[in-house]
Structure formats: C-alpha cells, structure tokens
Design a protein around this motif. Structure first.
Motif, PDB file in Angstrom:
ATOM      1  N   HIS A  83       0.939  -0.991  -0.356  1.00  0.00           N
ATOM      2  CA  HIS A  83      -0.059   0.345   0.340  1.00  0.00           C
ATOM      3  C   HIS A  83       0.849   1.377   0.014  1.00  0.00           C
ATOM      4  N   SER A 128     -16.009   1.959   0.324  1.00  0.00           N
ATOM      5  CA  SER A 128     -14.786   1.199  -0.616  1.00  0.00           C
ATOM      6  C   SER A 128     -15.374   2.597  -1.862  1.00  0.00           C
ATOM      7  N   ARG A 186     -13.550   4.124  -5.353  1.00  0.00           N
ATOM      8  CA  ARG A 186     -12.468   3.659  -6.792  1.00  0.00           C
ATOM      9  C   ARG A 186     -12.059   4.784  -7.652  1.00  0.00           C
ATOM     10  N   GLY A 196      -6.744   4.159   4.462  1.00  0.00           N
ATOM     11  CA  GLY A 196      -5.556   3.867   3.204  1.00  0.00           C
ATOM     12  C   GLY A 196      -5.845   3.368   2.085  1.00  0.00           C
ATOM     13  N   HIS A 210      -5.067   2.509  -2.057  1.00  0.00           N
ATOM     14  CA  HIS A 210      -3.381   2.614  -2.777  1.00  0.00           C
ATOM     15  C   HIS A 210      -4.626   4.297  -4.308  1.00  0.00           C
ATOM     16  N   ALA A 232      -8.990   2.518  -2.696  1.00  0.00           N
ATOM     17  CA  ALA A 232      -9.237   3.113  -1.053  1.00  0.00           C
ATOM     18  C   ALA A 232      -9.870   2.738   0.140  1.00  0.00           C
TER      19      ALA A 232
HETATM   20  P1  5GP Z   1     -11.816  -2.560  -0.452  1.00  0.00           P
HETATM   21  O1  5GP Z   1     -12.789  -1.424  -0.978  1.00  0.00           O
HETATM   22  O2  5GP Z   1     -11.579  -3.604  -1.325  1.00  0.00           O
HETATM   23  O3  5GP Z   1     -12.565  -2.987   1.109  1.00  0.00           O
HETATM   24  O4  5GP Z   1     -10.290  -1.590  -0.109  1.00  0.00           O
HETATM   25  C1  5GP Z   1      -9.351  -1.304  -1.121  1.00  0.00           C
HETATM   26  C2  5GP Z   1      -8.435  -1.105  -0.819  1.00  0.00           C
HETATM   27  O5  5GP Z   1      -8.802   0.403   0.226  1.00  0.00           O
HETATM   28  C3  5GP Z   1      -7.810  -1.825  -0.165  1.00  0.00           C
HETATM   29  O6  5GP Z   1      -6.032  -2.035  -0.384  1.00  0.00           O
HETATM   30  C4  5GP Z   1      -7.692  -1.732   1.178  1.00  0.00           C
HETATM   31  O7  5GP Z   1      -6.340  -2.398   1.950  1.00  0.00           O
HETATM   32  C5  5GP Z   1      -7.360  -0.659   1.403  1.00  0.00           C
HETATM   33  N1  5GP Z   1      -8.824  -0.015   3.098  1.00  0.00           N
HETATM   34  C6  5GP Z   1      -9.916  -0.270   2.881  1.00  0.00           C
HETATM   35  N2  5GP Z   1     -10.517   0.046   3.801  1.00  0.00           N
HETATM   36  C7  5GP Z   1      -9.471   1.134   4.301  1.00  0.00           C
HETATM   37  C8  5GP Z   1      -9.188   1.243   5.881  1.00  0.00           C
HETATM   38  O8  5GP Z   1     -10.089   1.719   6.527  1.00  0.00           O
HETATM   39  N3  5GP Z   1      -7.992   1.244   6.249  1.00  0.00           N
HETATM   40  C9  5GP Z   1      -7.463   1.481   5.069  1.00  0.00           C
HETATM   41  N4  5GP Z   1      -5.901   1.601   6.123  1.00  0.00           N
HETATM   42  N5  5GP Z   1      -6.704   0.611   4.369  1.00  0.00           N
HETATM   43  C10 5GP Z   1      -8.088   0.515   3.694  1.00  0.00           C
END
Ligand code: 5GP
Ligand code: MN
Length: 337
Positions: A124, A288, A290, A307, A309, A313
């Motif tokens: 990340h 989430s 994007r 956090g 990418h 994120a």
């Molecule tokens: P997703 O939306 O698929 O849950 O997460 C997308 C990206 O954001 C992933 O790389 C995930 O690790 C990061 N991410 C999602 N939620 C959080 C959060 O609450 N804290 C942090 N530090 N990263 C997050």
C-alpha cells in the motif's frame, strides 16, 4: 512521502530474521481485518513456505470475528488459521501481511509491538511504516508479489499449494489481471505459479464466479438504489450506493458478499469515482472508493483515517450513508481545487 521498493538491506534483514529462528520457535502471521484474497493468500502461502522450511509452530490469524469468506475457505494452508484469541502471545517472530496501518490490526496490534522481531509485507502506498523490517513495495500488484520474492530469498521452492495461495492473492488484487499494476513481471509470476500444476479456471470459478442466489438478489437491490452525480468530483462524476446490515439479514447473507458490489458500481462510464458504503454496525460504515484515474482516492481515505492505493482505497465512516457520502463529495472537491 513516496515509498520506494525494499532495499537489498531490507531483504537481507528479513531473511536474517527468519534464519535466526530455530524450527521449534513460534511464528505468528497476521493479516488485516475483514481479510480479502491478497491478505489470506499471501499469509497462507507464506505460512506454507515456512512449514516447508521445517518450522513446526506457525499460526495465522486476523482480527475480529473468526470467519473466512467462502471464496477463500478452501485455500491450502487453512489449517494454519486460528481465531485471534489463539494467536501465539509471545511469538518469536510476527509477520504482517497486506496491512497499511496498525489500525487494521485491531486487537492484534499489541502482539506486533511486543514481538522481539517482526516483518511487514505490504504494497500500500499509504503504508505508515510501522513494525520491524518493512518490505513494502507500492509498485507491487499484490502483497503476494512481495511474499513470493521473500520465499525465493529463503530458498523455498514453489509447490502447487503455495502457488494456489499466491495465485488467488494475485488474481484478486489485480482484478483478474486487469488493473494498472498488471505488468510483465505479474504475468511472469502467474506463469511460474500456474507451472506448478494449478488450474486457473477452477480457481476463478471458486473465487470470483460463485455466489449464493441471495447475494445476487441483494446485489440487485443495492444496484437499484445507486445514485449518479455527474457534477461531483469536479465534473468527473461520482456514483454511489450503500448496503445495510438489514439488507444482509433479509437475504441471509454474510458480510463478505458486500465486498464484490464495488465492481459493477465502478464500471459506470459517467463517473470517475465510485463509492459503496457498507454497514458494519449501528452508525458505522466500511467505505470502498475507486477511481478511474482522475482522482487519487487514497488521499480521501487517508484524510478519513483509512488508506489504500491511488485507484482503490477505503476508510471507516460514521453516521448515515448520505452523511458519509457528503464527506466524500466535499473531500473530492477540496482535492480537485
Ligand atoms: P476495499 O474497498 O476493497 O475494501 O479496499 C480497497 C483498498 O483500500 C484495499 O487496498 C484496502 O486494503 C484499503 N482499505 C480499505 N479500507 C481501509 C481502511 O479502513 N483503512 C485502510 N488503511 N485501508 C483500507
Ligand atoms: Mn493487497
């Protein structure tokens, strides 16, 4: 601060930390809360590699409810998994996978800070630099890319079980080899993994193309309430929707089914930014984010304590879904001005 790939010294320090152990020493592996394919796949693949090196005492865990999402329930190495309460409390080495910040370790953060030695394997860009030896490569498409390199440095040969774990991690974090970080090196790694004999079609059906009927009906309802705001994100457009615990209950579905909902939402052509707000408790939402490229959504996420990418994120939001989205809309405007 821009992170760069791990240095030769960091790889050497990570190898030395493993080689310093006896085969009876305790090694605790940890990945992030609400684990996804990369978190579980890189952790279990690496754990199997440690077992191949003769380490007898290897456990793997993640914070929160001890429930592995169905798509990952059959991963090799699952026998290493224990509930967080059964983690080694005084492990000789703690290794952390796919975790951008300590807040993602929940109640397990203490194990890491108490450990005499620790490694952090991650990719990340928002990684906060916690833990002992940091192997954080923001150019890596998945944490499993980092895990595979460290296994190679340790002299572990890939076998089909290790490869399946690393392949699931790679396939999930690249969106089935679609996203920007899908480089020549990623396909070369995939080729090495497939060469062990694993069957990508079978794995994809299990991981991506198998959901309960109720999950599809639930997705239909959540898509039906999506809102398109063409003027948001500086005119680049934002599309958002939300899902509640009540939605899950009505369709008798576990929380992991909500994680796939961002994929159809992010495909909306009229919006650069897409948002899915998923309830985790009363007034608490996992968000989430994007982007298709115009906006660095990790900036928005980090400013809210989360956090991720540039193009994917997340963070935890509070209140009602429209309040969470109001905050995102405002932060996007700030970011773009
Ligand atoms: P997703 O939306 O698929 O849950 O997460 C997308 C990206 O954001 C992933 O790389 C995930 O690790 C990061 N991410 C999602 N939620 C959080 C959060 O609450 N804290 C942090 N530090 N990263 C997050
Ligand atoms: Mn990842």
């Amino acid at each position: 601060m821009t992170l760069s790939a791990p240095s030769a010294g960091q790889w050497a320090a990570a190898v030395a930390a493993v080689r310093a152990l006896g085969t009876g020493d305790e090694i605790q592996l940890i990945c992030h809360v609400n684990p996804d394919g990369d978190a579980l796949g890189s952790m279990l693949g690496f754990g199997l590699g440690l077992r191949r090196l003769g380490f007898d005492r290897v456990r793997a865990t993640f914070p929160g409810e001890f429930r592995v999402p169905d798509p990952y329930a059959a991963l090799p190495g699952s026998e290493l998994l224990v509930a967080e309460g059964e983690a080694y409390q005084n492990a000789d080495l703690v290794i952390v996978f796919d975790v951008a910040s300590e807040s993602r370790l929940g109640g397990l953060a203490g194990l890491l800070s108490a450990a005499p030695a620790s490694l952090v394997l991650d990719h990340h860009a928002s990684n906060t630099g916690f833990g002992g030896v940091q192997l954080v490569d923001p150019r890596a498409a998945a944490t499993s890319v980092v895990a595979e390199r460290l296994l190679a440095e340790l002299g572990v040969e890939l076998d089909q079980e290790i490869a399946e774990c690393l392949y699931v991690a790679l396939a999930t974090d690249t969106g089935s080899f679609k996203f920007d970080l899908t480089t020549v090196a990623v396909h070369e790694l995939a080729a090495r993994l497939i060469a062990t004999g694993l069957r990508p079609g079978e794995i994809s059906r299990r991981v991506f193309d198998s959901r309960p009927f109720g999950a599809m009906k639930l997705a239909g309802e959540v898509m039906g309430r999506a809102v398109l705001e063409p003027g948001a994100a500086g005119g680049r457009g934002m599309v958002w929707t939300y899902a509640t615990l009540d939605d899950l209950q009505r369709y008798s579905q576990p929380p992991y089914v909500l994680d796939a909902l961002i994929d159809p939402v992010r495909s909306v052509a009229e919006a650069d930014v897409s948002v899915v707000v998923k309830q985790v408790a009363a007034g608490e939402w996992s968000v989430s984010l994007r982007s298709k490229g115009a906006v660095d959504v990790s900036g928005v996420a980090v400013s809210q304590g989360g956090g991720g990418h540039r193009l994917a994120a997340g963070f935890t939001g509070y209140g009602e879904p429209d309040q969470v989205v109001d905050a995102v809309r405002r932060l996007l405007d700030e970011y773009l001005n």
